[in-house]
Design a protein around this motif. Structure first.
Motif, PDB file in Angstrom:
ATOM      1  N   LYS A 258      21.830  24.188  64.361  1.00  9.38           N
ATOM      2  CA  LYS A 258      22.947  25.017  63.851  1.00  9.38           C
ATOM      3  C   LYS A 258      23.784  24.719  62.700  1.00  9.38           C
TER       4      LYS A 258
ATOM      5  N   ALA B   3      21.727  25.304  59.315  1.00  7.91           N
ATOM      6  CA  ALA B   3      21.633  26.671  59.229  1.00  7.91           C
ATOM      7  C   ALA B   3      22.575  27.158  58.549  1.00  7.91           C
ATOM      8  N   LEU B   4      23.936  26.794  59.240  1.00  7.65           N
ATOM      9  CA  LEU B   4      25.243  27.333  58.405  1.00  7.65           C
ATOM     10  C   LEU B   4      25.433  26.934  57.017  1.00  7.65           C
TER      11      LEU B   4
ATOM     12  N   ARG C 241      24.040  32.473  60.162  1.00  7.38           N
ATOM     13  CA  ARG C 241      22.962  31.621  60.212  1.00  7.38           C
ATOM     14  C   ARG C 241      21.872  32.484  60.130  1.00  7.38           C
TER      15      ARG C 241
END
Lengths: 211, 211
Positions: free
Chosen positions: B108, B111-112, B35
């Motif tokens: 999260k 971001a991935l 990330r």
């Protein structure tokens, strides 16, 4: 964070040894390469090979990879929507025109967003170039159509859902390939206008009944 | 395209020298690093440093960076939605619960997606791992709620707009940070349910007038 040259004029005058045609050609090649391999994997070596330039020339003219990519995005990241042409006689047809226009370059735009997405997180100048050249022109066209429709009385007011419309429209460009592994096309985006935007905005083919 | 080890059993038995807790810790560290820097910039050196492992161990257990990243995604890319808990008494409240749940890990997840987006274009196994662990659980939860609502008669039928709903919901996770430079939050996604999903599905707080 990379330090950028802010003496645009000096740099431009040095760059002026290159003809505008050659500069455009070079920027287009940088953007193609960017779409293919992504920002991190893009090297000045690869740009030099693809554009048949010397690396020395690239560094002399643009200073660094971030500066070259930002210049390429600022020049030719995306064609702005032909706003005047998109204006049909009514909002529904105008939105359909915008959908058709967006579908034409959607694959190229999303490839660019994917290529730069990660790196733009840590590079504000790269993020700015993406926003100004690829994201905002489309959004502003969408918002502009809604505003004009309010001005000419076609929409009594802009409902709260309208705040989500540009984001949803734009989001589909990513969601469609991520989920269904195909790019958006004209049918898909025009379908969004007809099935989603039209009912949300309270637009119908038949006028609503009056009391 | 990287060649992958298909002898999962042999590899797992070798990996079994690591405790499940340590394996989980290592995968979480790989995903955090992913990330932060993106897939291209992720090196086995950085993973070794971050996880206090030796590079030799990493290569012996996972073979290569693509295999390690795919294993990390498959293990812990995203928590699947707690489907049973999301089921409220009616579709509107169930969708609101799903929106709250999605908002919690949205930053999260996006971001991935940004970190892997470009590389997944050229690596089908990476693309599969992303789809199965990050994308599909959320989508299936959304679709499941709609189907249950049809089954219990709350929705007479699934309107054409419903095909766009999961894509729009998912697309907002990207569009919001790209356009407004902030991540989606609970208010934003619950607002999507109330302002967009509810009217599109013909759900209202007050029943529609009958003739």
């Amino acid at each position: 964070m990379p330090v950028r040259d802010t003496t645009g004029t000096a740099r431009r005058s040095r760059r002026s040894k290159i003809t505008p045609e050659r500069e455009r050609e070079l920027y287009d090649a940088v953007l193609d390469l960017l779409r293919e391999v992504g920002y991190d994997a893009l090297t000045m070596d690869a740009v030099a090979t693809r554009t048949k330039s010397s690396k020395a020339t690239l560094y002399r003219q643009w200073g660094s990879k971030p500066q070259l990519v930002v210049a390429a995005l600022d020049c030719c990241g995306a064609a702005p929507p032909p706003f005047e042409e998109l204006e049909a006689e009514n909002l529904v047809d105008s939105m359909r025109e915008l959908a058709r226009w967006a579908a034409r370059d959607a694959a190229k735009d999303t490839a660019l967003m994917r290529a730069v997405g990660q790196s733009a997180q840590n590079d504000p100048e790269l993020a700015r170039a993406m926003r100004e050249t690829v994201i905002e022109p489309e959004l502003n066209a969408f918002r502009g159509l809604l505003e004009k429709a309010v001005q000419r009385g076609e929409l009594a007011e802009v409902p709260p859902a309208a705040d989500y419309l540009p984001h949803m429209f734009f989001g589909l460009l990513f969601a469609r390939p991520a989920i269904d592994m195909i790019e958006v096309d004209e049918d898909y985006l025009v379908g969004f206008v007809d099935e989603v935007a039209v009912p949300l905005l309270g637009l119908t083919d038949t006028p609503p009944p009056t009391d």
